[in-house]
Scaffold this motif. Sequence first.
Motif, PDB file in Angstrom:
ATOM      1  N   GLY A 165       0.799  -1.221   0.000  1.00 51.31           N
ATOM      2  CA  GLY A 165       0.000   0.000   0.000  1.00 51.31           C
ATOM      3  C   GLY A 165       0.825   1.260   0.000  1.00 51.31           C
ATOM      4  N   LYS A 166       2.126   1.164  -0.312  1.00 53.46           N
ATOM      5  CA  LYS A 166       3.000   2.338  -0.369  1.00 53.46           C
ATOM      6  C   LYS A 166       2.950   2.930  -1.778  1.00 53.46           C
ATOM      7  CE  LYS A 166       4.406   1.444   3.825  1.00 53.46           C
ATOM      8  NZ  LYS A 166       4.025   2.314   4.969  1.00 53.46           N
ATOM      9  N   PHE A 167       1.810   3.496  -2.132  1.00 55.66           N
ATOM     10  CA  PHE A 167       1.579   3.913  -3.512  1.00 55.66           C
ATOM     11  C   PHE A 167       2.419   5.120  -3.923  1.00 55.66           C
ATOM     12  CE2 PHE A 167      -2.547   2.027  -2.073  1.00 55.66           C
ATOM     13  CZ  PHE A 167      -2.406   0.841  -2.760  1.00 55.66           C
ATOM     14  N   SER A 168       2.603   6.068  -3.019  1.00 56.46           N
ATOM     15  CA  SER A 168       3.409   7.247  -3.355  1.00 56.46           C
ATOM     16  C   SER A 168       4.858   6.848  -3.606  1.00 56.46           C
ATOM     17  CB  SER A 168       3.341   8.272  -2.223  1.00 56.46           C
ATOM     18  OG  SER A 168       2.023   8.743  -2.050  1.00 56.46           O
ATOM     19  N   LEU A 169       5.374   5.976  -2.776  1.00 55.80           N
ATOM     20  CA  LEU A 169       6.747   5.515  -2.946  1.00 55.80           C
ATOM     21  C   LEU A 169       6.882   4.680  -4.219  1.00 55.80           C
ATOM     22  CD1 LEU A 169       9.478   5.641  -1.507  1.00 55.80           C
ATOM     23  CD2 LEU A 169       8.878   3.516  -0.316  1.00 55.80           C
ATOM     24  N   ALA A 170       5.874   3.856  -4.478  1.00 53.39           N
ATOM     25  CA  ALA A 170       5.900   3.027  -5.684  1.00 53.39           C
ATOM     26  C   ALA A 170       5.886   3.885  -6.942  1.00 53.39           C
ATOM     27  CB  ALA A 170       4.706   2.082  -5.683  1.00 53.39           C
ATOM     28  N   ALA A 180      -3.630  -4.041  -8.601  1.00 54.18           N
ATOM     29  CA  ALA A 180      -4.999  -3.540  -8.435  1.00 54.18           C
ATOM     30  C   ALA A 180      -6.000  -4.688  -8.485  1.00 54.18           C
ATOM     31  CB  ALA A 180      -5.307  -2.512  -9.518  1.00 54.18           C
ATOM     32  N   ARG A 181      -5.772  -5.636  -9.378  1.00 55.61           N
ATOM     33  CA  ARG A 181      -6.678  -6.785  -9.475  1.00 55.61           C
ATOM     34  C   ARG A 181      -6.644  -7.625  -8.201  1.00 55.61           C
ATOM     35  NH1 ARG A 181      -5.681  -8.993 -15.685  1.00 55.61           N
ATOM     36  NH2 ARG A 181      -6.896  -7.353 -16.745  1.00 55.61           N
ATOM     37  N   GLU A 182      -5.479  -7.796  -7.630  1.00 51.78           N
ATOM     38  CA  GLU A 182      -5.387  -8.568  -6.386  1.00 51.78           C
ATOM     39  C   GLU A 182      -6.191  -7.905  -5.275  1.00 51.78           C
ATOM     40  OE1 GLU A 182      -1.506  -9.684  -5.105  1.00 51.78           O
ATOM     41  OE2 GLU A 182      -0.851 -10.304  -7.098  1.00 51.78           O
ATOM     42  N   TYR A 183      -6.071  -6.593  -5.184  1.00 49.83           N
ATOM     43  CA  TYR A 183      -6.866  -5.871  -4.190  1.00 49.83           C
ATOM     44  C   TYR A 183      -8.362  -6.023  -4.479  1.00 49.83           C
ATOM     45  CZ  TYR A 183      -2.889  -3.366  -2.101  1.00 49.83           C
ATOM     46  OH  TYR A 183      -1.741  -3.048  -1.427  1.00 49.83           O
ATOM     47  N   PHE A 184      -8.712  -5.790  -5.737  1.00 48.83           N
ATOM     48  CA  PHE A 184     -10.127  -5.756  -6.115  1.00 48.83           C
ATOM     49  C   PHE A 184     -10.807  -7.108  -5.913  1.00 48.83           C
ATOM     50  CE2 PHE A 184     -13.441  -5.853  -9.543  1.00 48.83           C
ATOM     51  CZ  PHE A 184     -14.293  -4.930  -8.968  1.00 48.83           C
ATOM     52  N   PHE A 185     -10.188  -8.166  -6.398  1.00 52.90           N
ATOM     53  CA  PHE A 185     -10.819  -9.483  -6.323  1.00 52.90           C
ATOM     54  C   PHE A 185     -10.775 -10.089  -4.915  1.00 52.90           C
ATOM     55  CE2 PHE A 185      -9.765  -9.640 -11.007  1.00 52.90           C
ATOM     56  CZ  PHE A 185     -11.077  -9.431 -11.401  1.00 52.90           C
ATOM     57  N   SER A 245     -17.644  -1.858  -0.468  1.00 56.66           N
ATOM     58  CA  SER A 245     -17.256  -0.654   0.275  1.00 56.66           C
ATOM     59  C   SER A 245     -16.049  -0.884   1.178  1.00 56.66           C
ATOM     60  CB  SER A 245     -18.437  -0.165   1.123  1.00 56.66           C
ATOM     61  OG  SER A 245     -18.858  -1.184   2.024  1.00 56.66           O
ATOM     62  N   CYS A 246     -15.394  -2.020   1.031  1.00 53.07           N
ATOM     63  CA  CYS A 246     -14.267  -2.316   1.916  1.00 53.07           C
ATOM     64  C   CYS A 246     -12.995  -1.601   1.460  1.00 53.07           C
ATOM     65  CB  CYS A 246     -14.038  -3.824   2.010  1.00 53.07           C
ATOM     66  SG  CYS A 246     -13.517  -4.572   0.467  1.00 53.07           S
ATOM     67  N   LEU A 247     -11.960  -1.658   2.272  1.00 49.75           N
ATOM     68  CA  LEU A 247     -10.718  -0.929   2.037  1.00 49.75           C
ATOM     69  C   LEU A 247     -10.011  -1.385   0.765  1.00 49.75           C
ATOM     70  CD1 LEU A 247      -8.749   1.182   3.165  1.00 49.75           C
ATOM     71  CD2 LEU A 247      -7.622  -0.668   4.449  1.00 49.75           C
ATOM     72  N   GLU A 248     -10.163  -2.654   0.413  1.00 47.25           N
ATOM     73  CA  GLU A 248      -9.469  -3.171  -0.770  1.00 47.25           C
ATOM     74  C   GLU A 248      -9.923  -2.462  -2.047  1.00 47.25           C
ATOM     75  OE1 GLU A 248     -10.422  -4.977   1.706  1.00 47.25           O
ATOM     76  OE2 GLU A 248      -8.529  -5.901   2.336  1.00 47.25           O
ATOM     77  N   ILE A 249     -11.177  -2.050  -2.101  1.00 47.84           N
ATOM     78  CA  ILE A 249     -11.675  -1.320  -3.271  1.00 47.84           C
ATOM     79  C   ILE A 249     -10.945   0.015  -3.390  1.00 47.84           C
ATOM     80  CG2 ILE A 249     -13.677  -0.227  -4.339  1.00 47.84           C
ATOM     81  CD1 ILE A 249     -13.884  -3.214  -4.417  1.00 47.84           C
ATOM     82  N   TRP A 250     -10.794   0.687  -2.272  1.00 51.37           N
ATOM     83  CA  TRP A 250     -10.082   1.967  -2.277  1.00 51.37           C
ATOM     84  C   TRP A 250      -8.632   1.766  -2.701  1.00 51.37           C
ATOM     85  CZ3 TRP A 250      -5.795   3.511   0.577  1.00 51.37           C
ATOM     86  CH2 TRP A 250      -5.465   4.866   0.487  1.00 51.37           C
TER      87      TRP A 250
END
Length: 391
Positions: free
Chosen positions: A33-38, A63-68, A74-79
Amino acid sequence: MWRDMQCFQEKAFPFLDTEFMLIEFCRGLLKAGKFSLARNYLKGTGSVALSTEKAEYLVIQAAREYFFSASSLSCLEIWKARECLSLFPNSKNVQAEADIIEALTTRLPNLGVTLLPVQFRQIRNPMEIINMVISSHGGAYLNVEELIDIAKLLGLSSLDDIAAVEEAIAREAAVAGDLQLAFDLCLVLAKKGHGSVWDLCAAIARGPQLDNMDTGSRKKLLGFALSYCDDESISELFQAWKDFDIRIQCEKLMISTQTTPPNYYNQGSSIISLPVNSVQDIFDLRESSETIKHSSSFHKSRSDDLIHFKDIKDTLSTVGKELLTEDGIVWDSLLRENRKFLSFAALELPWLLELSRKEEYCKRAPGVEVPSGRYCSSASSYQCSLLVGYE
């Protein structure tokens, strides 16, 4: 952290490629979840850089791993999936993934359909989702533009895909009794040449009268259906198309002469056809016509069907000879067996004959000669074309 990875590679894994190490490093940042660093490392470092394709692939996979893995919409993985995709806002491939998330989390719920990511993953054809939405509840098919937008978000963006969505909506509308919407969509699909909807076009064209549906529109739909129908339907559809073609010609003559036969009447700028459901309907309309009373030997006091048929046969004899067919059918048999032909001969033909007797409509039509040696007027030659059409 990247320097530590480089040091680790040099001492323990010198055989590993530096680009591979950077890919795995960025993958770890995305999963953490370190998106800015990534974002910074996806652009590359001083010693190595990732191609755009490889960077996009990393972002999409994460993104697919988070989404699926999301257990709800409405959970955090969608965000996290959305944040991950935001790293490449100008990429078409990344935008396609973001569109799917938008469709599942916002657009579909707005139409009353909840589909979890894990359920979406099991669906091979996005068209199944559109069909699911259309049939989810009564009236869902009315959201035509929204359904098309959702289809595009799900990847159904080609002209054929959009036509398939419109066809599905049209069929659902027809089932629900909303023939007006089905008719409007059929006209659009016919213009696009979407052949698989031919059967619905044919049914709508031969159905009840609708707003904005004139004879020309019916003929257009039937012509389209004829172009794509199966072999078994050609004869039936061609006969229906021919009937509408004759009616169009008849309506043009009504407009140009400002007159109508007994089975039509003017309503403002429209010409309305009266229902003729039985032989008695035909005779009743015939009795009500002053034109026919004066142009034939029929009298209202005569109620015998034989006299009705005799008068009609006398009218037919003024424009054509009675000929035997291969089956031995003559005028009398044809009149009794073919209600359309009877209706024309009893109601429209006398009207055409009356027009042909009026000087203002008697323009000569070169090359059309009648037995008396005179030339047919435009109305008389038109009688012949209509007569042939009903046989």
